[in-house]
Design a protein around this motif. Structure first.
Motif, PDB file in Angstrom:
ATOM      1  N   THR A 144       0.833  -1.212   0.000  1.00 20.00           N
ATOM      2  CA  THR A 144       0.000   0.000   0.000  1.00 20.00           C
ATOM      3  C   THR A 144       0.865   1.258   0.000  1.00 20.00           C
ATOM      4  OG1 THR A 144      -1.742  -1.167   1.184  1.00 20.00           O
ATOM      5  CG2 THR A 144      -1.822   1.226   1.234  1.00 20.00           C
ATOM      6  N   ALA A 145       1.940   1.264   0.798  1.00 16.40           N
ATOM      7  CA  ALA A 145       2.844   2.419   0.811  1.00 16.40           C
ATOM      8  C   ALA A 145       3.455   2.624  -0.580  1.00 16.40           C
ATOM      9  CB  ALA A 145       3.949   2.194   1.845  1.00 16.40           C
ATOM     10  N   TYR A 146       3.774   1.535  -1.249  1.00 15.85           N
ATOM     11  CA  TYR A 146       4.332   1.610  -2.611  1.00 15.85           C
ATOM     12  C   TYR A 146       3.307   2.204  -3.583  1.00 15.85           C
ATOM     13  CZ  TYR A 146       6.217  -0.166  -7.053  1.00 15.85           C
ATOM     14  OH  TYR A 146       6.689  -0.278  -8.342  1.00 15.85           O
ATOM     15  N   VAL A 147       2.070   1.734  -3.505  1.00 15.08           N
ATOM     16  CA  VAL A 147       1.015   2.242  -4.395  1.00 15.08           C
ATOM     17  C   VAL A 147       0.707   3.703  -4.082  1.00 15.08           C
ATOM     18  CG1 VAL A 147      -1.433   2.014  -4.995  1.00 15.08           C
ATOM     19  CG2 VAL A 147       0.002  -0.018  -4.832  1.00 15.08           C
ATOM     20  N   ASP A 148       0.689   4.065  -2.796  1.00 17.64           N
ATOM     21  CA  ASP A 148       0.439   5.468  -2.414  1.00 17.64           C
ATOM     22  C   ASP A 148       1.461   6.391  -3.067  1.00 17.64           C
ATOM     23  OD1 ASP A 148      -1.657   4.659  -0.881  1.00 17.64           O
ATOM     24  OD2 ASP A 148      -0.671   4.987   1.053  1.00 17.64           O
ATOM     25  N   PHE A 149       2.741   6.007  -2.966  1.00 16.32           N
ATOM     26  CA  PHE A 149       3.798   6.847  -3.550  1.00 16.32           C
ATOM     27  C   PHE A 149       3.613   6.979  -5.061  1.00 16.32           C
ATOM     28  CE2 PHE A 149       7.880   7.093  -5.765  1.00 16.32           C
ATOM     29  CZ  PHE A 149       8.354   8.301  -5.283  1.00 16.32           C
TER      30      PHE A 149
END
Length: 246
Positions: free
Chosen positions: A143-148
């Motif tokens: 999720t952190a990867y997709v958010d960025f």
């Protein structure tokens, strides 16, 4: 109701096993790679396009009300608090939950799970706990990867539409995100990971009627995991409003 009761008991059994040795760390690492790392190519495309679409759709509306300068903050908050966690969980549920259901279902109908028991290996700990733990660990990271990527996709749309600079866009983005925006967004992704692993494992572990049942387990896993993610997200939003107020 029987299905709900079965999944609930299956989920409670996980908490009885997860802190009990033996700890299958090698299996957890393998599943983190299979279930999480191999989802990255698909999530990369989804994250970038999500940010691009959000920026392109929102810009005309904000300009109409003279609020175009708020676009970076709006994209950041929308992605971090809601769209990033939910879209990532639904994408991973479609790929991973069905895979777990089909894999464990195949092992069930070919009696490989029974063979594990004969070999003095606890199949619940070896097959179920390891997959659920891998999902719980990987969902926040994905999720952190997709958010960025989504926020970066929003920058690309802004750069094309208004010649916004990278430094200005990201300074406005970072200043708009508070700690209390990150807590619910990150926290619920671990819950989504638990749901994805739990439902896929439950459907696979309870597969019957041969290869036909394997297909049904894979399909049911995706449907139930997606519905539960949306329902739990609604509950978490309500709890966030009650405890954090915004």
């Amino acid at each position: 109701m029987e299905e709900v009761y079965g999944i609930t008991m299956f989920g409670m059994r996980f908490f009885r096993y997860v802190f009990r040795p033996p700890y299958e760390l090698g299996e957890i690492r393998k599943h983190m790679d299979e279930l999480g790392a191999k989802s990255i190519p698909l999530l990369t495309v989804v994250g970038l396009i999500m940010g691009l679409i959000l920026a392109l759709q929102s810009r005309p509306t904000l300009d109409r009300f003279g609020a175009g300068s708020f676009l970076p903050a709006m994209i950041a908050l929308t992605i971090v608090r809601e769209l990033g966690p939910v879209i990532t969980a639904l994408i991973v549920a479609g790929r991973v939950s069905s895979g777990i259901g089909a894999e464990l279902g195949s092992m069930k109908v070919t009696e490989q799970i029974d063979a594990l028991e004969v070999s003095a290996v606890d199949p619940f700990n070896y097959l179920v706990v390891t997959r659920i733990v891998a999902c719980i660990i990987m969902l926040p990271l994905l999720t952190a990867y997709v958010d960025f990527l989504a926020i970066f996709g929003g920058f690309l749309a802004e750069a094309l539409a208004s010649n916004s600079t990278f430094q200005l866009y990201f300074s406005e983005t970072i200043s708009s995100i508070k700690f209390l925006d990150l807590v619910p967004g990150v926290g619920k992704t671990a819950v989504f990971g638990y749901i994805i692993g739990l439902i896929g494992a439950y459907e696979g572990f309870n597969t019957t009627r041969g290869t036909e049942g394997v297909g049904r387990a894979a399909t049911t896993s995706v449907v139930l995991a997606s519905l539960n993610i949306i329902f739990v997200d609604m509950v978490i939003i309500q709890l966030t409003l009650i405890f954090f107020g915004s």
